[in-house]
Design an enzyme around this catalytic site. Sequence first.
Site, PDB file in Angstrom:
ATOM      1  N   TYR A 100      -4.056  -5.165  10.834  1.00 48.84           N
ATOM      2  CA  TYR A 100      -4.581  -5.770   9.590  1.00 48.84           C
ATOM      3  C   TYR A 100      -6.035  -6.187   9.797  1.00 48.84           C
ATOM      4  CZ  TYR A 100      -3.439  -6.851   4.853  1.00 48.84           C
ATOM      5  OH  TYR A 100      -3.374  -6.796   3.483  1.00 48.84           O
ATOM      6  N   HIS A 160       0.845  -1.192   0.000  1.00 56.06           N
ATOM      7  CA  HIS A 160       0.000   0.000   0.000  1.00 56.06           C
ATOM      8  C   HIS A 160       0.889   1.254   0.000  1.00 56.06           C
ATOM      9  CE1 HIS A 160      -3.193   2.749   1.063  1.00 56.06           C
ATOM     10  NE2 HIS A 160      -4.063   1.768   1.050  1.00 56.06           N
ATOM     11  N   GLY A 207       0.561  -5.024   1.623  1.00 57.87           N
ATOM     12  CA  GLY A 207      -0.650  -5.216   0.808  1.00 57.87           C
ATOM     13  C   GLY A 207      -0.346  -5.902  -0.510  1.00 57.87           C
TER      14      GLY A 207
HETATM   15  C1  LCV Z   1       4.975   4.688  -0.597  1.00 62.77           C
HETATM   16  C2  LCV Z   1       6.990   3.796  -1.283  1.00 62.77           C
HETATM   17  C3  LCV Z   1       6.633   2.499  -0.738  1.00 62.77           C
HETATM   18  C4  LCV Z   1       5.350   2.399  -0.112  1.00 62.77           C
HETATM   19  N1  LCV Z   1       4.566   3.502  -0.072  1.00 62.77           N
HETATM   20  O1  LCV Z   1      13.991   1.616  -2.535  1.00 62.77           O
HETATM   21  O2  LCV Z   1       0.357  -4.524   4.946  1.00 62.77           O
HETATM   22  S1  LCV Z   1       0.295  -3.280   5.647  1.00 62.77           S
HETATM   23  O3  LCV Z   1      -0.766  -3.266   6.649  1.00 62.77           O
HETATM   24  O4  LCV Z   1       1.576  -2.893   6.214  1.00 62.77           O
HETATM   25  C5  LCV Z   1      -0.122  -2.084   4.436  1.00 62.77           C
HETATM   26  C6  LCV Z   1      -0.690  -0.860   5.028  1.00 62.77           C
HETATM   27  C7  LCV Z   1       1.049  -1.845   3.539  1.00 62.77           C
HETATM   28  O5  LCV Z   1       1.126  -2.429   2.488  1.00 62.77           O
HETATM   29  O6  LCV Z   1       1.966  -0.934   3.979  1.00 62.77           O
HETATM   30  C8  LCV Z   1       3.163  -0.760   3.126  1.00 62.77           C
HETATM   31  C9  LCV Z   1       4.052  -1.975   3.318  1.00 62.77           C
HETATM   32  N2  LCV Z   1       5.291  -1.838   2.485  1.00 62.77           N
HETATM   33  C10 LCV Z   1       6.499  -1.714   3.020  1.00 62.77           C
HETATM   34  O7  LCV Z   1       6.692  -1.641   4.221  1.00 62.77           O
HETATM   35  C11 LCV Z   1       7.668  -1.627   2.027  1.00 62.77           C
HETATM   36  C12 LCV Z   1       8.187  -0.208   2.052  1.00 62.77           C
HETATM   37  N3  LCV Z   1       9.311  -0.063   1.136  1.00 62.77           N
HETATM   38  C13 LCV Z   1      10.575  -0.452   1.494  1.00 62.77           C
HETATM   39  O8  LCV Z   1      10.811  -1.010   2.588  1.00 62.77           O
HETATM   40  C14 LCV Z   1      11.647  -0.206   0.474  1.00 62.77           C
HETATM   41  O9  LCV Z   1      11.140   0.721  -0.485  1.00 62.77           O
HETATM   42  C15 LCV Z   1      12.056  -1.499  -0.261  1.00 62.77           C
HETATM   43  C16 LCV Z   1      12.792  -2.448   0.725  1.00 62.77           C
HETATM   44  C17 LCV Z   1      10.809  -2.202  -0.848  1.00 62.77           C
HETATM   45  C18 LCV Z   1      13.000  -1.130  -1.429  1.00 62.77           C
HETATM   46  O10 LCV Z   1      14.026  -0.315  -0.888  1.00 62.77           O
HETATM   47  P1  LCV Z   1      14.940   0.518  -1.894  1.00 62.77           P
HETATM   48  O11 LCV Z   1      15.962   1.193  -1.045  1.00 62.77           O
HETATM   49  O12 LCV Z   1      15.347  -0.355  -3.021  1.00 62.77           O
HETATM   50  P2  LCV Z   1      13.409   2.915  -1.794  1.00 62.77           P
HETATM   51  O13 LCV Z   1      13.052   2.619  -0.398  1.00 62.77           O
HETATM   52  O14 LCV Z   1      14.325   4.067  -2.045  1.00 62.77           O
HETATM   53  O15 LCV Z   1      12.029   3.133  -2.589  1.00 62.77           O
HETATM   54  C19 LCV Z   1      12.004   3.733  -3.865  1.00 62.77           C
HETATM   55  C20 LCV Z   1      10.878   4.751  -3.824  1.00 62.77           C
HETATM   56  O16 LCV Z   1       9.630   4.072  -3.623  1.00 62.77           O
HETATM   57  C21 LCV Z   1       8.983   4.628  -2.474  1.00 62.77           C
HETATM   58  C22 LCV Z   1      10.100   5.158  -1.596  1.00 62.77           C
HETATM   59  O17 LCV Z   1       9.587   6.134  -0.705  1.00 62.77           O
HETATM   60  C23 LCV Z   1      11.036   5.731  -2.654  1.00 62.77           C
HETATM   61  O18 LCV Z   1      10.477   6.955  -3.083  1.00 62.77           O
HETATM   62  P3  LCV Z   1      11.392   8.296  -3.005  1.00 62.77           P
HETATM   63  O19 LCV Z   1      12.567   8.006  -3.915  1.00 62.77           O
HETATM   64  O20 LCV Z   1      10.501   9.401  -3.475  1.00 62.77           O
HETATM   65  O21 LCV Z   1      11.815   8.422  -1.536  1.00 62.77           O
HETATM   66  N4  LCV Z   1       8.218   3.582  -1.799  1.00 62.77           N
HETATM   67  C24 LCV Z   1       8.614   2.324  -1.592  1.00 62.77           C
HETATM   68  N5  LCV Z   1       7.667   1.633  -0.941  1.00 62.77           N
HETATM   69  N6  LCV Z   1       4.905   1.260   0.395  1.00 62.77           N
HETATM   70  N7  LCV Z   1       6.189   4.836  -1.232  1.00 62.77           N
END
Ligand code: LCV
Length: 259
Positions: A138, A64, A108
């Site tokens: 959740y 999400h 999500g």
């Molecule tokens: C907005 C994002 C996101 C993102 N939202 O690349 O299941 S529940 O209940 O939790 C539900 C509510 C849910 O689904 O919540 C979200 C759950 N997802 C996560 O926790 C994953 C969040 N993302 C990460 O941990 C990292 O992005 C990963 C490990 C996937 C990849 O890391 P990496 O270093 O390769 P970045 O983090 O730099 O991400 C690239 C761009 O995508 C955005 C992030 O903010 C970044 O944008 P900016 O360059 O503008 O900062 N992004 C990633 N995931 N869920 N934005």
Amino acid sequence: MALVVSKLEKSIGTITLNHHEKLNCLNRELITQTIQALHEFERAKAKAVVLRAMPGAKVWCAGHDVNELPLAGDDPLGYTIPFEQLLRQVIAFPAPVIALIEGGVWGGGCDLALSCDILIGTNTVSFTMTPAKLGIPYNASGLNHFIRVMGLHKVKEMLFTAQPVPAEDALRVGILNHLVSRDEVDTFTYELASRICRNSPLAVQVIKAQLRFLTQGHLMPVEAFEEIEATRRRVYQSADYREGITAFKEKRAPEFKGQ
Ligand code: LCV
């Protein structure tokens, strides 16, 4: 901007999540475009749908869009939010939806993948359920998507630890139907989809519909449901909920205080 690419060939619809910059996180626009593609495939009487990211993606779906989660005490996973509508559209689609998965699947995104009918992955796949890490309660329909696929103990470990389930484990516990090499996964997926297309679409449709009703979860007393919703409300109106989301946005570890 096209966050999703869709095409229909030989009765097989393909939806490619294509918001690379944001790792296909499920924001309102990407969800709207995905649902539109499903509606087009339904009108075209597609006999199978493949849901995928771009070939070789490091992240299939980052879950999400955290920036679209409410902070004002609203249910982040309420029945009417776009994300929940997308899951119901996939589950109710009148033909099998096959998830072709490469790379990490988060939050999500795991629920979206599990809402598909058949999951085919490569060895780059991992599934990480993040609500506990973000402080998010959740919801029951989402948890049901997990317990109807894998054992309760694995679901609990996945949700309580928020640790990745790697590809081999995902195959072993029943998340994945098949684990295929990167250079074979496209051919394997479309051959399986073609086999489905050669069968009776009406029979496949009614079997999918029956399995949907048969796996919709357990009857529960009304009071139990009300207790669940009251408990969830306390969580998404808590300081910890706000801390989890704020910490994510500030790219730091959250400090939960249990209140
Ligand atoms: C907005 C994002 C996101 C993102 N939202 O690349 O299941 S529940 O209940 O939790 C539900 C509510 C849910 O689904 O919540 C979200 C759950 N997802 C996560 O926790 C994953 C969040 N993302 C990460 O941990 C990292 O992005 C990963 C490990 C996937 C990849 O890391 P990496 O270093 O390769 P970045 O983090 O730099 O991400 C690239 C761009 O995508 C955005 C992030 O903010 C970044 O944008 P900016 O360059 O503008 O900062 N992004 C990633 N995931 N869920 N934005």
